[in-house]
Design an enzyme around this catalytic site. Structure first.
Site, short mmCIF file in Angstrom:
data_model
loop_
_atom_site.label_atom_id
_atom_site.label_comp_id
_atom_site.label_asym_id
_atom_site.label_seq_id
_atom_site.Cartn_x
_atom_site.Cartn_y
_atom_site.Cartn_z
N ASP A 13 0.85 -1.18 0.00
CA ASP A 13 0.00 0.00 0.00
C ASP A 13 0.89 1.23 0.00
OD1 ASP A 13 -2.53 1.28 0.16
OD2 ASP A 13 -2.17 1.67 2.28
N ASP A 16 -2.06 -1.13 5.92
CA ASP A 16 -2.42 -0.69 7.27
C ASP A 16 -3.91 -0.41 7.42
OD1 ASP A 16 -2.57 1.55 5.72
OD2 ASP A 16 -1.24 2.79 6.95
N ASP A 52 -7.16 -3.32 3.44
CA ASP A 52 -6.07 -4.24 3.12
C ASP A 52 -6.27 -5.63 3.72
OD1 ASP A 52 -4.58 -2.27 1.76
OD2 ASP A 52 -3.86 -1.47 3.66
#
Length: 876
Positions: free
Chosen positions: A336, A615, A619
């Site tokens: 990410d 985070d 996700d």
């Protein structure tokens, strides 16, 4: 809760409907539902929370840990040793079985814990209008059709279609990955708008950063976006790690081979050689014990546990024991952007004024940093400080922002310019609103009264009367193309005590443009470079805009930052096309949880071992689906942490490099354990088989063979688990997902070492018999020969990829020499202490014969090392 009648939602196009259409669809009104209506809907739709899934009971979970081929091998070995009444050996094996079961039991239920973390993100309380009255209710009591009031700091309690909004901005990073709060309004969004572009919606679990609003509840519980992610998470299959897959296959074939050979030897000895049945049975049992690597699963567990401890020292917490091996074999890291590669903190990176372009340096929200070149930016800094509702707070060495992150970055920028707002008092303000897209503040101070305006360049630049509008709009576009979020600032002297909005049009003096970024972590740049040198491809998967993602990708050094695929692009691809495109693309923007799952699956379909870092709540499903899920510990959501295999305690992407290095070291050590265990076991088994087939007395008795297995497996094998990282570990390509535990070279070494063991042990035994030594002494010498060979082979396998004839290899480690000392002392004890001589049938060995045994061991080491050097030369 599976259809429109039993789940809390209306069709998922609420964002594209008008307010009136949504109210009509839910039979609601601006004054809210009546209490009786709400009670009826609560009964129909259920509470606004995620349902608990059915869980296995503790006993079933515990018993399931024994359903493993390696455990079957261990239990078979325990049965053999118990049948021979060697209770210590049996106890050690059963202790290993129990330890594995307990570890697996404690690691179970991770997905359920992740579901619980998502449930906790639903708001506990909500301000609601019912029957025309404002009420405070538990979030679980909300139903579709309720009218919810939102204020700054509130966590949105359900999916809302906004019906009124005043300067509303919502932080959606946990859901979409976009680090900057998103402005919201009531106008319908396009029907095909991505989740992050649905400006008419406020989603459950997101955070209101500024403004106020009223929203119509259109989805509750599992029908919300967070609830849908929870359903994705519960339905995701967790892959077995590559090592476990390979060890299961290996153990199955090894068990079958041992059983087959033992059965053939039993039949041969009884029917062909005409041994007594009890005698041949004991011999075959000793053969099976020699062949079964009963210490291997124990050392496997210990090696992985040591890796876990090493990773903890590097701020990486391993939540699942085998994940430390998996991270070492990853060939792709899907990361990410927000909070992982970047700081998840806005920072002013550049400013352009009529005086020129300025570069702003610094870190996070700290109001210290250099602005180059030097110039008078005091007016711009004063505007950034006064036209601002945020507050910076210092905790130790760290600075934190209370309020909008962009306004926090502007305060830090003002601090770098020493433009303190002290002495100024706010007299009037026009808050930011998505309709007029600017904020205006009238302040009074020693220098008089000033109105400062900040906002979108396309709105503020035309309000300035002293500049070339087209020129500055082009400059704003150029800054935006670099991945910056651009604000324009202006000022004017007011004519009265309040802000005259009409006077702002064309009456502003242009101060400049400010470009803000969510800056890359400096250590992430080096970490990405090291990953690439290790043959690991890094791919960014984010919910942010394509331009921002591409700029960050270029800044951190991804291989192909200019090629970006968006979520809309992925929706147009079938799985076959995606599997092809995913290899050549490193940046994916505007993605949803489903996209992340598809991308991870597409990479795995190409035979790659995939790690996913993140985070946010969004996700969690991909973290669980990936071979190794890595969550951020400081800024990560609880759902991401619970779904992940590893959690980085310092949120540092560079820790992933340490994890990869440690994971590769663990697998190297596992391979060393196998390279030591299997050849030595093969040598022991060949010695017994040769004697049986030749009709001779056994060179090593069954009880002596059990002793050798017990003392060496619990010492020498474990010593290899503590081996340090070899040089060049991070310059090797990743291990393929389907790479065998026993490659061809290891099979060859099993054969070679087994034959050398047979020649040395049988040769020494024959030498002793030929010299007229008693049988018991000859067997004692052969037993000690086995142990010495295993010690020399231990030093040989310590260097898999280089020569063992170095000072580092000879010096060894403290653990190596401690284990060698223990084994040596144990062998002296059973060889020379009378009570043990009677127990094991041993006799004392002369000093000269002892030197002969060590000399044969040294010759064995020389032969195996010469063979390795020849093999390495051919490989080069």
């Amino acid at each position: 809760m599976q259809n429109a009648e039993t789940t809390g939602f209306v069709p998922h196009d609420s964002h594209s409907r008008t307010v009136e259409e949504c109210l009509a669809a839910l039979d609601s009104r601006a004054g809210g539902l009546e209490p009786a209506e709400a009670a009826e809907r609560l009964e129909r739709y259920g509470p606004n929370r995620l349902p608990e899934g059915q869980r296995r009971g503790p006993l079933r979970r515990f018993l399931a840990q024994f359903n493993n081929v390696l455990i079957y091998v261990l239990l078979a070995a325990a049965a053999v040793t118990a049948g021979l009444q060697y209770w210590v050996d049996t106890g050690v094996i059963l202790a290993v079985v129990l330890a594995n079961a307990v570890i697996g039991f404690l690691q179970e239920g991770r997905a359920e814990a992740a579901m619980g973390a998502i449930r906790n993100m639903l708001a506990l309380r909500a301000a609601v209008i019912r029957g025309g009255q404002r009420l405070s209710l538990e979030g679980a009591a909300l139903v579709p059709g309720d009218i919810v009031l939102l204020e700054p700091g509130d966590r949105v309690p359900a999916d809302l279609r906004l019906i009124a909004a005043n300067g509303l901005s919502v932080q959606e990073a946990a859901l979409t990955g976009e680090s900057v709060p998103v402005a919201k309004d009531v106008a319908p969004a396009p029907r095909d708008a991505a989740l992050g572009d649905r400006h008419s919606m406020a989603y459950s679990g997101t955070l209101v950063t500024q403004g106020t609003a009223r929203g119509l509840v259109v989805a509750t519980g599992t029908a919300t976006e967070i609830g849908r992610i929870g359903q994705l998470l519960s339905g995701v299959e967790k892959l077995v790690t590559p090592l476990i897959e390979q060890m299961n296959r290996f153990a199955s074939w090894l068990s079958l081979l041992i059983l087959l050979v033992s059965g053939l030897m039993l039949a041969y000895g009884y029917y062909v050689a005409h041994f007594a049945f009890v005698e041949i049975l004991m011999t075959v049992v000793s053969l099976a014990v020699a062949a079964i690597p009963e210490g291997l699963p124990a050392v496997l567990t210990i090696t992985l546990a040591i890796g876990v401890q090493a990773m903890a020292r590097r701020n990486a917490i391993v939540r699942r024991l085998h994940a430390i091996e998996t991270i070492g074999s990853v060939s792709v890291i899907c990361t990410d952007k927000t909070g992982t590669l970047t700081r998840n903190e806005m920072m002013v990176a550049a400013a352009e004024t009529p005086l020129g372009r300025f570069v702003v340096e610094g870190e996070g929200y700290a109001p210290q940093g250099r602005v180059t070149p030097e110039g008078d930016l005091s007016a711009l800094g004063l505007a950034a400080a006064l036209c601002n509702d945020a507050h910076l707070r210092r905790e130790g060495a760290d600075w934190h922002c209370e309020g909008d992150p962009m306004e926090g970055a502007l305060l830090a920028f003002a601090g770098k310019l020493a433009a303190a707002p002290g002495g100024w008092t706010r007299r009037d303000a026009i808050p930011f609103d998505s309709r007029h897209r600017f904020m205006a503040v009238l302040s009074a101070g020693a220098g008089g009264r000033l109105v400062h305006v900040k906002g979108a360049p396309e709105r503020v630049v035309p309000m300035c009367g002293d500049i070339d509008h087209a020129l500055w709009l082009d400059r704003a576009e150029a800054m935006a193309a670099q991945g910056q979020r651009v604000l324009a600032l202006g000022a004017m002297e007011p004519a009265g005590d309040g802000i005259d909005e009409d006077a702002l049009q064309g009456g502003l003096r242009f101060l400049g443009l400010i470009g803000l970024i969510d800056p890359p972590r400096p250590e992430a740049v080096a970490a990405v470079a090291e990953c690439r040198s290790a043959g690991i491809r890094v791919k960014m998967i984010t919910g942010d805009h394509a331009g921002t993602a591409a700029a960050i990708a270029a800044g951190i050094g991804l291989a192909q930052p200019d090629r970006v695929l968006t979520g809309a692009d992925l929706d147009r691809m079938d799985d076959a096309v995606l599997e092809h495109e995913v290899i050549g693309t490193d940046v994916f923007a505007r993605t949803s949880p489903e996209h992340k799952l598809r991308l991870v699956a597409a990479l795995q379909a190409n035979g790659l071992t995939v790690a996913m870092t993140g985070d946010g709540v969004n996700d969690a499903p991909a973290l669980k689906r990936a071979d190794a899920g890595i969550a951020m510990g400081l800024k990560g959501s609880e759902a991401a942490k619970e779904a992940a295999d590893l959690v980085l305690a310092d949120d540092n992407f560079a820790s992933i490099v340490a994890a990869v290095r440690e994971g590769r070291t663990v697998f190297d050590n596992l391979r060393k354990v196998i390279a030591w265990t299997l050849p030595t076991n093969a040598g022991e088994a060949l010695t017994v088989m040769a004697a049986l087939l030749a009709g001779h007395a056994l060179p090593v008795t069954a009880v002596q063979l059990l002793w050798v297995n017990l003392i060496t497996a619990t010492t020498l094998g474990i010593a290899l688990a503590f081996e340090p990282t070899e040089a060049g570990t991070m310059r090797r390509p990743p291990r393929p997902r389907d790479a065998p535990v026993m490659p061809g070279v290891l099979v060859w070494q099993v054969v070679l070492v087994g034959v050398l063991f047979l020649a040395a042990v049988y040769g020494l035994f024959s030498y002793a018999i030929d010299r007229g030594y008693p049988l018991e002494l000859a067997q004692t010498m052969a037993m000690n020969m086995l142990v010495v060979l295993e010690i020399f082979h231990l030093f040989f396998v310590r260097s898999l990829y280089d020569t063992s004839l170095t000072w580092r290899a000879v010096r060894g480690t403290r653990v190596i020499w401690t284990m060698v000392a223990i084994v040596t002392l144990a062998q002296f004890t059973i060889t020379y202490v009378p009570v043990f001589q009677s127990m094991f049938g041993t006799r004392p060995i002369s000093f000269g014969d002892g030197l002969l045994i060590v000399g044969i061991g040294a010759a064995f080491f020389a032969l195996t090392e010469i063979e390795k050097q020849i093999r390495l030369q051919f490989r080069r």
